[in-house]
Design an enzyme around this catalytic site. Sequence first.
Site, PDB file in Angstrom:
ATOM      1  CG  ASN A  53      37.316  28.932  48.291  1.00  0.00           C
ATOM      2  OD1 ASN A  53      36.784  28.019  48.195  1.00  0.00           O
ATOM      3  ND2 ASN A  53      38.306  29.138  48.463  1.00  0.00           N
ATOM      4  CD  GLU A  54      40.118  27.111  51.848  1.00  0.00           C
ATOM      5  OE1 GLU A  54      40.931  28.005  52.041  1.00  0.00           O
ATOM      6  OE2 GLU A  54      40.080  26.080  51.844  1.00  0.00           O
ATOM      7  CD  GLU A  89      41.997  27.607  43.039  1.00  0.00           C
ATOM      8  OE1 GLU A  89      42.076  26.783  44.037  1.00  0.00           O
ATOM      9  OE2 GLU A  89      41.867  28.761  43.499  1.00  0.00           O
ATOM     10  CB  CYS A 125      42.437  30.976  46.949  1.00  0.00           C
ATOM     11  SG  CYS A 125      42.596  29.953  48.495  1.00  0.00           S
TER      12      CYS A 125
HETATM   13  O1  AHR Z   1      43.090  23.740  46.244  1.00  0.00           O
HETATM   14  C1  AHR Z   1      44.072  24.598  46.589  1.00  0.00           C
HETATM   15  C2  AHR Z   1      43.404  25.590  47.527  1.00  0.00           C
HETATM   16  O2  AHR Z   1      43.298  25.135  48.890  1.00  0.00           O
HETATM   17  C3  AHR Z   1      42.161  26.331  47.251  1.00  0.00           C
HETATM   18  O3  AHR Z   1      42.100  27.367  46.339  1.00  0.00           O
HETATM   19  C4  AHR Z   1      41.547  26.801  48.367  1.00  0.00           C
HETATM   20  O4  AHR Z   1      40.027  26.873  48.519  1.00  0.00           O
HETATM   21  C5  AHR Z   1      42.011  25.963  49.638  1.00  0.00           C
HETATM   22  O5  AHR Z   1      42.604  26.604  50.649  1.00  0.00           O
END
Ligand code: AHR
Length: 663
Positions: free
Chosen positions: A378-379, A48, A244
């Site tokens: 994602n989340e 990321e 994220c």
């Molecule tokens: O790894 C950092 C963050 O942690 C990522 O962006 C997210 O998916 C999680 O909350």
Amino acid sequence: MTIRNRILLTASALLLGLAASAQTHRMDIDLKKVGAPVQPTMYGIFFEDINFAADGGLYAELVKNRSFEFPQDPLQGWKAFGKVEVRDDGPFERCPHYVRLADPGHAHKWTGLDNEGFFGIGVKGGETYRFTVWARVPDGGSSELRIELVNTASMGEDQFFCQAPLTVSGKDWKQYEVVLTPNTTFAKSVLRIFLVGNRATTDLEHISLFPTDTWMGHRNGMRKDLAQALADLKPGVFRFPGGCIVEGADLATRYNWKNTVGPVENRPINENRWEYTFPHRFFPDYYQSYGLGFFEFFQLSEEIGSEPLPILSCGLACQFQNDDPSAHCPVDELRPFIQDALDLIEFANGPVTSTWGKVRADMGHPEPFNLKFIGIGNEQWDALYPEHLEPFVKAIRAAYPDIRIVGSSGPNSEGDQFDYLWPEMKRLGADLVDEHFYRPEEWFLAQGARYDNYDREGPKVFAGEYACHGKNKHKWNHYEASILEAAFMTDMERNADVVYMTAYAPLFAHVEGWQWRPDLIWYDNLRMFKSCSYYVQQMYAVNKGTNVLRMTMNKQPIAGQPGQDGLFASSVFDKNTGEVIIKIINTSRQPQPVSVKLVGMKGTRTAETITLSHNGMDDENTLDNPEKITPKNGTISVDAGKDATLLTDDIPAMTFRLYKIKK
Ligand code: AHR
């Protein structure tokens, strides 16, 4: 003292001594029955653009805001001097800004620009750097530039330590190139451009500086040391681009893969949410140039032998940051998001005659990338997520029935949302479910049997983001955390029939630009170091074997359970090498004797060992001491035993030891 009393005393001292020294832990490995396959994707990486992981990190571009597109200030990252004007009718439609340099109007004044790079520009003496710029002389004729690498803090006569001339000619935009060869190594250089000679008005756009020695020599390449560190992990799967940033703080700033392909000069930049997500670690000039885009991710996956796993927005903006339902795309308006997913599969796998397959081919990769997996969301959580995911699943299944779909179980490793989302993922037919856990020490110690009772009929597990985040501000890459991660990983390995993919997260961090820690690999502008957690990941990934072997203590999984004295263990067989690979982690604070019976193997052997062991629990590797804690290779003799080969050893406190025994 009488003789009798003396004998009694000696006997009780002996007994006490025996009680104090730990009992040998007898373990069995059944070699007669080879178990479930370990998926080639089992140990992967999660990329990321957080902590300046892309621009300023893996992406080797050294110039910040190279296209003058930073929205707050097109000259952010630059210092302009003399007569410099920012204009917006440049040659690249989606990056329209450029600068016009003109005569400063006095023989002793100067026009030009300094670029500060990412925390400075790191260059190494004797290596070569390719400076490129799109330029023109709007009034025709030619002009002269002088390109310098500068140490602005130098106490020497000259600030510059490298100079090269560049001639620009003609009214048309063209790309110019000059190679710089600094004679000195300096992590904090400034790139300086002077308008010299006749000082004819000159327009400059997309000003770029790359080391010529990038990973695989690609022009739009990656930092070689960092990409090599990824390759050395032998990752089975490569998840990108997050995290994220897939979602965006709002939908407008979500990661848009279509903006990341095609010529780099025409890739519009995007806000990076990690600029402002944590005001206590704030980076007001953190943008994504998208120079490291989806083509580059796919190419890197191929080069390091990983399955690519792109994750796309499901039409929900980050739910942590948006309570208002109107922040998200309504389900009945999802078509463009779904089309993005379908087009991505075409970009990766489609024939060169298809719209997106042609884009890939034009970028230099006519062969398909052979994409097998795609993640949607994602989340995410609440009913919103399954509602949004469902139309994606239907559309992808209809168009690409072989593509495996990864859904999410939300941001937590347990709890209401997790319990709600898993059955929902099963109902929707997701092939894998992404689980995230950034958890403290006791969580890792207690999770040694997490996957033993998972549903074998449901989707497979992608443990897509995890790391041990120590309590009491122990939130860095200290040794103890890595041993607890190693312990927990025995559970994943033992349950390889249900756990198909895993990835530590996050992957990268610039020491001057991080927002989140711990992270697997750290760096500054010239150096890097691998965390203890990196070595744990590597020990597993390089020694993942092909099939699980049943390994027990008193017929129980060795999972740090009561009575197991903090021991965790797993074992695999490697059909390719004929090796039995045993991983034992002692999480207790004292040595633990073990004896492992290899049922189905006879005779003596010499086993190879790899040991990660260290006394200081709070110690970590650093840029100045990158190899303070590293795994060490060794050997150990393995006995014939009475009816099976017997491995006997003392595992030091807080140690991960791996054995390889040829069958
Ligand atoms: O790894 C950092 C963050 O942690 C990522 O962006 C997210 O998916 C999680 O909350």
